[in-house]
Motif scaffolding. Structure first.
Motif, mmCIF file in Angstrom:
data_model
loop_
_atom_site.group_PDB
_atom_site.id
_atom_site.type_symbol
_atom_site.label_atom_id
_atom_site.label_comp_id
_atom_site.label_asym_id
_atom_site.label_seq_id
_atom_site.Cartn_x
_atom_site.Cartn_y
_atom_site.Cartn_z
ATOM 1 N N PHE A 1 7.797 -29.438 4.025
ATOM 2 C CA PHE A 1 6.684 -28.504 4.058
ATOM 3 C C PHE A 1 6.048 -28.580 5.443
ATOM 4 O O PHE A 1 5.730 -29.671 5.923
ATOM 5 N N VAL A 2 5.887 -27.432 6.075
ATOM 6 C CA VAL A 2 5.410 -27.370 7.456
ATOM 7 C C VAL A 2 4.292 -26.332 7.550
ATOM 8 O O VAL A 2 4.004 -25.613 6.589
ATOM 9 N N SER A 3 3.659 -26.239 8.705
ATOM 10 C CA SER A 3 2.632 -25.223 8.909
ATOM 11 C C SER A 3 3.297 -23.866 9.121
ATOM 12 O O SER A 3 4.501 -23.778 9.387
ATOM 13 N N GLU A 4 2.498 -22.810 9.021
ATOM 14 C CA GLU A 4 3.049 -21.473 9.212
ATOM 15 C C GLU A 4 3.558 -21.299 10.648
ATOM 16 O O GLU A 4 4.584 -20.652 10.873
ATOM 17 N N ASP A 5 2.849 -21.880 11.615
ATOM 18 C CA ASP A 5 3.310 -21.809 13.004
ATOM 19 C C ASP A 5 4.654 -22.512 13.169
ATOM 20 O O ASP A 5 5.551 -22.009 13.852
ATOM 21 N N GLU A 6 4.782 -23.684 12.548
ATOM 22 C CA GLU A 6 6.050 -24.419 12.622
ATOM 23 C C GLU A 6 7.170 -23.659 11.915
ATOM 24 O O GLU A 6 8.328 -23.685 12.343
ATOM 25 N N LEU A 7 6.795 -22.959 10.845
ATOM 26 C CA LEU A 7 7.793 -22.185 10.108
ATOM 27 C C LEU A 7 8.361 -21.061 10.970
ATOM 28 O O LEU A 7 9.517 -20.658 10.799
ATOM 29 N N ASN A 8 7.576 -20.574 11.898
ATOM 30 C CA ASN A 8 8.022 -19.496 12.797
ATOM 31 C C ASN A 8 8.505 -20.020 14.150
ATOM 32 O O ASN A 8 8.820 -19.223 15.037
ATOM 33 N N ASN B 1 21.837 -28.450 2.799
ATOM 34 C CA ASN B 1 21.009 -27.242 2.789
ATOM 35 C C ASN B 1 19.621 -27.623 3.278
ATOM 36 O O ASN B 1 18.919 -28.397 2.620
ATOM 37 N N VAL B 2 19.214 -27.131 4.442
ATOM 38 C CA VAL B 2 17.919 -27.492 5.020
ATOM 39 C C VAL B 2 16.910 -26.380 4.715
ATOM 40 O O VAL B 2 17.132 -25.218 5.058
ATOM 41 N N THR B 3 15.805 -26.755 4.079
ATOM 42 C CA THR B 3 14.798 -25.780 3.657
ATOM 43 C C THR B 3 13.435 -26.162 4.219
ATOM 44 O O THR B 3 13.031 -27.322 4.141
ATOM 45 N N PHE B 4 12.735 -25.172 4.776
ATOM 46 C CA PHE B 4 11.373 -25.373 5.256
ATOM 47 C C PHE B 4 10.466 -24.402 4.532
ATOM 48 O O PHE B 4 10.816 -23.242 4.306
ATOM 49 N N ALA B 5 9.275 -24.875 4.160
ATOM 50 C CA ALA B 5 8.334 -24.034 3.418
ATOM 51 C C ALA B 5 6.922 -24.269 3.926
ATOM 52 O O ALA B 5 6.574 -25.377 4.344
ATOM 53 N N ALA B 6 6.131 -23.199 3.930
ATOM 54 C CA ALA B 6 4.710 -23.293 4.266
ATOM 55 C C ALA B 6 3.904 -22.898 3.037
ATOM 56 O O ALA B 6 4.188 -21.885 2.401
ATOM 57 N N ILE B 7 2.910 -23.699 2.680
ATOM 58 C CA ILE B 7 2.062 -23.397 1.527
ATOM 59 C C ILE B 7 1.029 -22.366 1.949
ATOM 60 O O ILE B 7 0.234 -22.597 2.860
ATOM 61 N N ILE C 1 12.904 -25.542 13.478
ATOM 62 C CA ILE C 1 13.569 -25.550 12.173
ATOM 63 C C ILE C 1 15.007 -25.039 12.291
ATOM 64 O O ILE C 1 15.903 -25.555 11.624
ATOM 65 N N GLY C 2 15.224 -24.028 13.111
ATOM 66 C CA GLY C 2 16.585 -23.530 13.303
ATOM 67 C C GLY C 2 17.470 -24.549 13.980
ATOM 68 O O GLY C 2 18.648 -24.718 13.625
ATOM 69 N N ASP C 3 16.910 -25.258 14.950
ATOM 70 C CA ASP C 3 17.668 -26.291 15.655
ATOM 71 C C ASP C 3 18.080 -27.411 14.700
ATOM 72 O O ASP C 3 19.207 -27.915 14.755
ATOM 73 N N ILE C 4 17.159 -27.800 13.806
ATOM 74 C CA ILE C 4 17.463 -28.865 12.842
ATOM 75 C C ILE C 4 18.568 -28.422 11.891
ATOM 76 O O ILE C 4 19.510 -29.173 11.604
ATOM 77 N N PHE D 1 7.818 -33.998 11.068
ATOM 78 C CA PHE D 1 8.056 -33.354 9.777
ATOM 79 C C PHE D 1 8.303 -34.415 8.700
ATOM 80 O O PHE D 1 9.016 -35.401 8.925
ATOM 81 N N LYS D 2 7.754 -34.217 7.518
ATOM 82 C CA LYS D 2 7.998 -35.091 6.378
ATOM 83 C C LYS D 2 9.044 -34.444 5.471
ATOM 84 O O LYS D 2 8.853 -33.323 4.994
ATOM 85 N N PHE D 3 10.119 -35.158 5.231
ATOM 86 C CA PHE D 3 11.262 -34.616 4.505
ATOM 87 C C PHE D 3 11.412 -35.257 3.134
ATOM 88 O O PHE D 3 11.038 -36.413 2.913
#
Length: 211
Positions: free
Chosen positions: A172-179, A202-208, A183-186, A157-159
């Motif tokens: 920003f992650v893929s939709e599969d990674e978003l699900n 505050n840890v935020t993940f997003a898929a474009i 991400i919850g573990d991190i 992951f690039k942060f």
């Protein structure tokens, strides 16, 4: 009898307590205990993400203090500030004013309604910083983190780490990674005691989804 409001900004749920209704403001310890009690999932009205404390301020329309559900204090919360802005606008009749936060005084204003009967508020978000000392973060080998892999956190992951002024870590992650489960573990790991973000983050993940 004290009045307590249940509010939300973009589905970020809070209780809002106006200290001006008391002859003597509630002390910090009482506010922390109250926050932990009412924000629990089995607490008042299914709980909340935190308590927004609105207090009179000599130089601004009001002071906002943000207490997280675990009883810690947050430097700022944009969604919380928008709900406080609506509350103060209704109390004062003003549509543009300044609210004091833990870090600085921020300008707010009423925007066009989101829908009929649903007022919207725009708020200043500042100061913004990428500096390690302002977040803070440590032991990650960088003075700034902008779209970078952090092997200590995840192998690919690039942060980006940014203070607004409360600390955020974004990827920003893929939709599969978003699900996925990573991400919850991190998020859990970085909000438990850890050597990288001593004040939590505050840890935020997003898929474009598209252009």
């Amino acid at each position: 009898m004290a009045q307590l409001l249940k509010v939300h900004g973009s589905m970020n749920h809070f209780f809002l307590l106006d200290q001006s209704q008391f002859d003597t403001p509630l002390p910090a310890g009482t506010l922390v205990d109250l926050t932990k009690s009412i924000t629990a999932k089995d607490g008042l009205l299914d709980g909340a993400d935190g308590l927004l404390v609105v207090s009179p301020d000599e130089h601004t329309a009001g002071r906002m203090t943000v207490i997280n559900a675990d009883g810690t204090y947050a430097k700022m919360c944009g969604n919380g500030l928008r709900t406080v802005s609506r509350y103060l606008a209704e109390q004062t009749g003003e549509t543009e004013f300044v609210v004091q936060t833990a870090e600085t005084a921020l300008r707010v204003h009423q925007s066009a309604d989101l829908a009929k009967g649903v007022p919207a508020f725009g708020v200043e978000i500042s100061p913004v910083s990428f500096k390690a000392s302002d977040l803070p973060f440590a032991q990650l080998g960088h003075d700034e983190i902008i779209d970078q892999v952090l092997p200590e956190i995840h192998p690919s992951f690039k942060f980006t780490a940014i203070a607004v002024p409360n600390p955020h870590l974004i990827a920003f992650v893929s939709e599969d990674e978003l699900n996925g489960e990573a991400i919850g573990d991190i998020g859990k790991r970085l909000n438990a005691p850890n050597p990288y973000f001593p004040e939590g983050v505050n840890v935020t993940f997003a898929a474009i989804m598209g252009p």
